[in-house]
Scaffold this motif. Structure first.
Motif, short mmCIF file in Angstrom:
data_model
loop_
_atom_site.label_atom_id
_atom_site.label_comp_id
_atom_site.label_asym_id
_atom_site.label_seq_id
_atom_site.Cartn_x
_atom_site.Cartn_y
_atom_site.Cartn_z
N GLN A 1 0.85 -1.19 0.00
CA GLN A 1 0.00 0.00 0.00
C GLN A 1 0.88 1.24 0.00
N TYR B 1 1.19 5.47 0.52
CA TYR B 1 0.56 6.53 1.29
C TYR B 1 1.02 7.89 0.78
N VAL C 1 -3.29 5.66 -0.63
CA VAL C 1 -3.46 6.03 -2.03
C VAL C 1 -4.34 4.99 -2.72
N THR C 2 -5.23 5.44 -3.60
CA THR C 2 -6.08 4.51 -4.35
C THR C 2 -5.29 3.85 -5.47
N PRO C 3 -5.73 2.67 -5.93
CA PRO C 3 -5.05 2.02 -7.05
C PRO C 3 -4.99 2.90 -8.29
N LEU C 4 -6.06 3.65 -8.58
CA LEU C 4 -6.05 4.53 -9.75
C LEU C 4 -4.99 5.61 -9.61
N MET C 5 -4.89 6.20 -8.44
CA MET C 5 -3.91 7.24 -8.21
C MET C 5 -2.50 6.69 -8.38
N LEU D 1 -15.42 12.48 -8.00
CA LEU D 1 -14.96 11.15 -7.63
C LEU D 1 -14.85 10.32 -8.91
N GLU E 1 -15.60 7.29 -9.56
CA GLU E 1 -16.79 6.49 -9.84
C GLU E 1 -17.94 7.34 -10.38
N ARG F 1 -10.11 4.36 -18.14
CA ARG F 1 -8.86 4.25 -17.40
C ARG F 1 -7.68 4.72 -18.26
N LYS G 1 -11.77 12.02 0.56
CA LYS G 1 -11.62 11.14 -0.59
C LYS G 1 -10.85 11.86 -1.69
#
Length: 218
Positions: free
Chosen positions: A125, A127, A137-141, A176, A178, A192, A212
């Motif tokens: 992960q 940060y 951090v999100t997977p997309l980021m 966001l 989503e 993506r 978020k």
């Protein structure tokens, strides 16, 4: 204490403690978990760098470092539980009268964002430091960071998808991911790819709103 020779630091410590915890500074009374301290190292490295002041309580009270084990765990966190491994620069400061010693562990910003932590369960992960917090951090980021620093890995795609994404972000402000996905006429893979390319070109960025990560047009 290890190979550190404490230097006089009353003025430095007074000023640093008065600032409190912030974007580039974190207080640690003691180090008890190398995995958890790796969160702070990752977060600093993925932003502009920072320092950990060990021997300072959350309220700013200077207690002093208690044992060399704290230094060992810091090094273990940086070398064994960060990918890639990070180098820490240590400075030991003694308070007025030498009653306590505080250790500053400096973390340099990584040349490429994406420093990961190895969590206690073996997962990875990254940060990011925001104000005085370490935010996962999100997977997309993370994918967007990698696309910016390694453009050759970014998938090719249609320009109309990029134009649609930019138009929607410019019209709506921070969104966001989503919510953006629900509003565009693109498949998940096409969207993506468009986001990775736009981020690599520095046309979009992430902002942290209401706890978020949102996407916004630059």
């Amino acid at each position: 204490m290890k190979d550190l020779r404490p230097i006089r630091g009353h003025t430095f410590l007074s000023r640093a403690v008065a600032q409190g915890e912030h974007l580039t500074q974190d207080f640690k009374f003691a180090i008890s978990d190398a995995h958890k301290i790796a969160h702070s190292i990752s977060a600093f490295a993925n932003n502009v760098g920072g320092r950990l002041l060990v021997g300072v309580k959350d309220n700013g009270a200077i207690a002093g470092i208690r044992t060399d084990e704290d230094i060992y765990l810091l090094e273990q966190a940086a070398q064994m539980y960060c990918e890639p491994a990070q180098e820490l620069h240590f400075t030991a400061y003694k308070t007025e009268g030498g009653r306590a010693i505080v250790v500053s562990a400096e973390v340099a910003p990584s040349p490429e964002k994406g420093v990961m932590c190895i969590e206690a369960d073996g997962s990875r992960q990254a940060y990011f430091r925001i104000h005085n917090e370490n935010i996962a951090v999100t997977p997309l980021m993370l994918d967007c960071w990698r696309a910016r620093y390694n453009p050759s890995s970014t998938p090719s795609g249609a320009a109309d998808a990029e134009r649609e994404v930019l138009a929607r972000l410019e019209a709506n402000g921070p969104m966001l991911p989503e919510r953006l996905a629900a509003g565009v006429r693109q498949s998940a893979d096409t969207l993506r790819g468009a986001l990775l390319r736009l981020y690599a070109m520095e046309l979009i960025e992430f902002t942290f709103v209401n706890r978020k990560f949102h996407l916004t047009a630059i």
